[in-house]
Design a protein around this motif. Sequence first.
Motif, PDB file in Angstrom:
ATOM      1  N   ASP A  80      -5.552  24.078  56.078  1.00 17.31           N
ATOM      2  CA  ASP A  80      -6.668  25.056  56.114  1.00 17.31           C
ATOM      3  C   ASP A  80      -7.623  24.807  54.961  1.00 17.31           C
ATOM      4  O   ASP A  80      -8.837  24.914  55.086  1.00 17.31           O
ATOM      5  N   PHE A  81      -7.006  24.480  53.794  1.00 14.90           N
ATOM      6  CA  PHE A  81      -7.789  24.374  52.566  1.00 14.90           C
ATOM      7  C   PHE A  81      -8.725  23.178  52.573  1.00 14.90           C
ATOM      8  O   PHE A  81      -9.921  23.318  52.373  1.00 14.90           O
ATOM      9  N   THR A  82      -8.203  22.021  52.832  1.00 10.78           N
ATOM     10  CA  THR A  82      -8.980  20.786  52.659  1.00 10.78           C
ATOM     11  C   THR A  82     -10.244  20.721  53.535  1.00 10.78           C
ATOM     12  O   THR A  82     -11.343  20.495  53.012  1.00 10.78           O
ATOM     13  N   PRO A  83     -10.179  20.956  54.861  1.00 12.89           N
ATOM     14  CA  PRO A  83     -11.434  20.897  55.631  1.00 12.89           C
ATOM     15  C   PRO A  83     -12.414  21.987  55.255  1.00 12.89           C
ATOM     16  O   PRO A  83     -13.636  21.800  55.347  1.00 12.89           O
ATOM     17  N   ALA A  84     -11.894  23.152  54.777  1.00  9.86           N
ATOM     18  CA  ALA A  84     -12.798  24.252  54.387  1.00  9.86           C
ATOM     19  C   ALA A  84     -13.710  23.801  53.259  1.00  9.86           C
ATOM     20  O   ALA A  84     -14.907  24.112  53.266  1.00  9.86           O
ATOM     21  N   GLU A  85     -13.132  23.032  52.309  1.00 14.14           N
ATOM     22  CA  GLU A  85     -13.973  22.558  51.189  1.00 14.14           C
ATOM     23  C   GLU A  85     -15.079  21.643  51.705  1.00 14.14           C
ATOM     24  O   GLU A  85     -16.247  21.818  51.387  1.00 14.14           O
ATOM     25  N   THR A  86     -14.701  20.692  52.566  1.00 16.90           N
ATOM     26  CA  THR A  86     -15.687  19.760  53.125  1.00 16.90           C
ATOM     27  C   THR A  86     -16.778  20.518  53.864  1.00 16.90           C
ATOM     28  O   THR A  86     -17.978  20.288  53.665  1.00 16.90           O
ATOM     29  N   LEU A  87     -16.304  21.464  54.679  1.00 14.71           N
ATOM     30  CA  LEU A  87     -17.271  22.256  55.480  1.00 14.71           C
ATOM     31  C   LEU A  87     -18.231  23.028  54.603  1.00 14.71           C
ATOM     32  O   LEU A  87     -19.454  23.022  54.832  1.00 14.71           O
ATOM     33  N   ALA A  88     -17.680  23.699  53.601  1.00 15.32           N
ATOM     34  CA  ALA A  88     -18.515  24.523  52.692  1.00 15.32           C
ATOM     35  C   ALA A  88     -19.572  23.652  52.031  1.00 15.32           C
ATOM     36  O   ALA A  88     -20.769  23.986  52.033  1.00 15.32           O
ATOM     37  N   THR A  89     -19.120  22.495  51.505  1.00 10.72           N
ATOM     38  CA  THR A  89     -20.065  21.599  50.817  1.00 10.72           C
ATOM     39  C   THR A  89     -21.143  21.114  51.788  1.00 10.72           C
ATOM     40  O   THR A  89     -22.338  21.098  51.494  1.00 10.72           O
TER      41      THR A  89
END
Lengths: 492, 150
Positions: free
Chosen positions: A74-83
């Motif tokens: 959950d964490f890793t793609p959320a960072e990419t998406l947010a950026t």
Amino acid sequence: MRLQPILLGIGFAILIGMSGATAWLVQHATEDARLVNHSVVVQGKLSNVLLNVRRAESGQRGYLFTARPAYLEDFTPAETLATQLVAEVRALTADNPLRQRELDQIAASIAAKFAEMKRVMAFRAAGEEERARVEVLAGQGRRLMNTVREQIDAAIADEAQLLNERGLQSRNTDQLLLAVTLLGAAFIIIIGAVSISLVQRSTRKAEIARQELEGTNNNLERIVQFRTADLTEANNEIQRFAYIVSHDLRSPLVNIMGFTSELETLRADIFDRIATLTAEIAALNGQAAEAESKTEQLGADFDEAIRFIKSSIGNMDRLINAVLKLSREGRRQFHPQTVDMRALLDQIAQTVSHRTMELGARLDIDALPQVESDQLALEQIFANLIDNALKYRRSDVPLHIRVHGRVNANQAIYEVEDNGRGIDAGDHQRVFELFRRSGKQDSPGEGIGLAHVRALVRRLGGTMELKSELGQGSTFTVILPLQWSVNARNAA
Amino acid sequence: MNSKLSERPVEIVMIEDDDGHARLIEKNIRRAGVNNPITPFASGTEGINYLFGADGSGLVNKGRPLLVLLDLNLPDMTGVEILGRIKTNEHLKRIPVVVLTTTDDAIEIQRCYDLGCNVYITKPVNYDSFAHAIRQLGLFFSVIQVPAPD
């Protein structure tokens, strides 16, 4: 009347202006709508950024509790998406420096937040659970999260204000569009109304002018009628005058001639008496021969005087007869009928055939249009013209007379053309006058032929023209109305 | 009983305003051998007075053998008027009236015959014809019958 095109121009100008304004406003409205949409998209993306940060945070929490790597998913793609979303918003709002500054801060805060979360998760991954707990307890993660949320909320609020402004502007544009349309419509209605009233007014004016014209026309017709009546009256007066004068001149002429004849009959008696007396005196004086010749001389003088008197009386008699004939012709009633001109001219040619033969002359008659007119008058007219052509020929050239005709509109045109001696240009009018003749006076005549012809043509409602050159021949043109009109009889 | 003009003392009353014409007419009538008395009048009034008498009744000439030679163009009245009066007068209506005038107007001629004129002659313009016509008229006079007195 002159206002009409101006109004039309104004109407067109307004239509063009309105169309331009409408086109511009519609474009403007589209732009406004696009901007509104843009703001909504920006707001959505910003909310998404926050959502993804929160998703990353909840992933982090789960991991901290359980240390299960599934939470990292959950964490890793959320960072990419947010950026990625922040970058998208940055691209969308490139024209807005304030938003760019806000995004700078948001990006920084997000980076700080993710750095913090990764650090804490690293503790957990290393098995230092307590240290991770202490970190969470320290509350830095929460503060960072709050900062991110506040900054994004602020940006969304800013965008909302922008949205509000843009919505307002869009409504304004719509209203303006409506106003322009209504105003234009109103103008066109007003111009239409003014035009209609102008058209009505000009129509009324035209109607008035038409009525005036009709009135004037009627008036003119009356004036023409009066004038015609006057002319007819004057003409009748002249006819009567000519008739009376010629009549009254005749009476004394009969006396002059009568008593001249009486004198002539007396002559024999007088001269016998003179001869007897002279003879007696001569016998007394013995000079017989001389006296006789004197008596003869006296007789010759007497005869000469009588001869002059008689020939003058003869001339005067012919002139008076000519006037009488003209005045009589002028009073003759015409009997209009369809006249076969070809047959009429052939008849005349027949009548003069012995003369043409004698002269070795040629008389050609072409096809001629029929005309509705008085047969007798036409006979007189053309017989006179042909007679003139036969009379006034050139001695050195064989005479050639040609009669031709044509129809022009409602007129029949006949031409009698000859190669005779012609008429001097200065005499073209004169030859039509009564008792006037032109050129060498070697043919008998009173000089009434052409005057008579012209008077007849005029009474038939026609006109005459003469083209002639001395020594080249003459062309007499008779122009007659194809249809007999009542006026022809009354006029002239 | 013979009542030929030339053989009876018929008087010719000539109403003609032109003296010259009157004289020429008389001369030429005489040349035709007519010797009856000719009484000329130069105006209508004089002629009327002679024919109708002082009382205007015409009684003075009742039964008198007369012949009227009448010109239509007179200075004081028209010959047509004189003709009308003669032909409507009880005592004068049988008098032969010869109209001798310059007018050859068809309507005028008709009118004269309608009024009872006996002969209508147009004076020829040409003198020779004029003289000839008058002489023929004279010859005509010598053969016409005039009504016998009542």
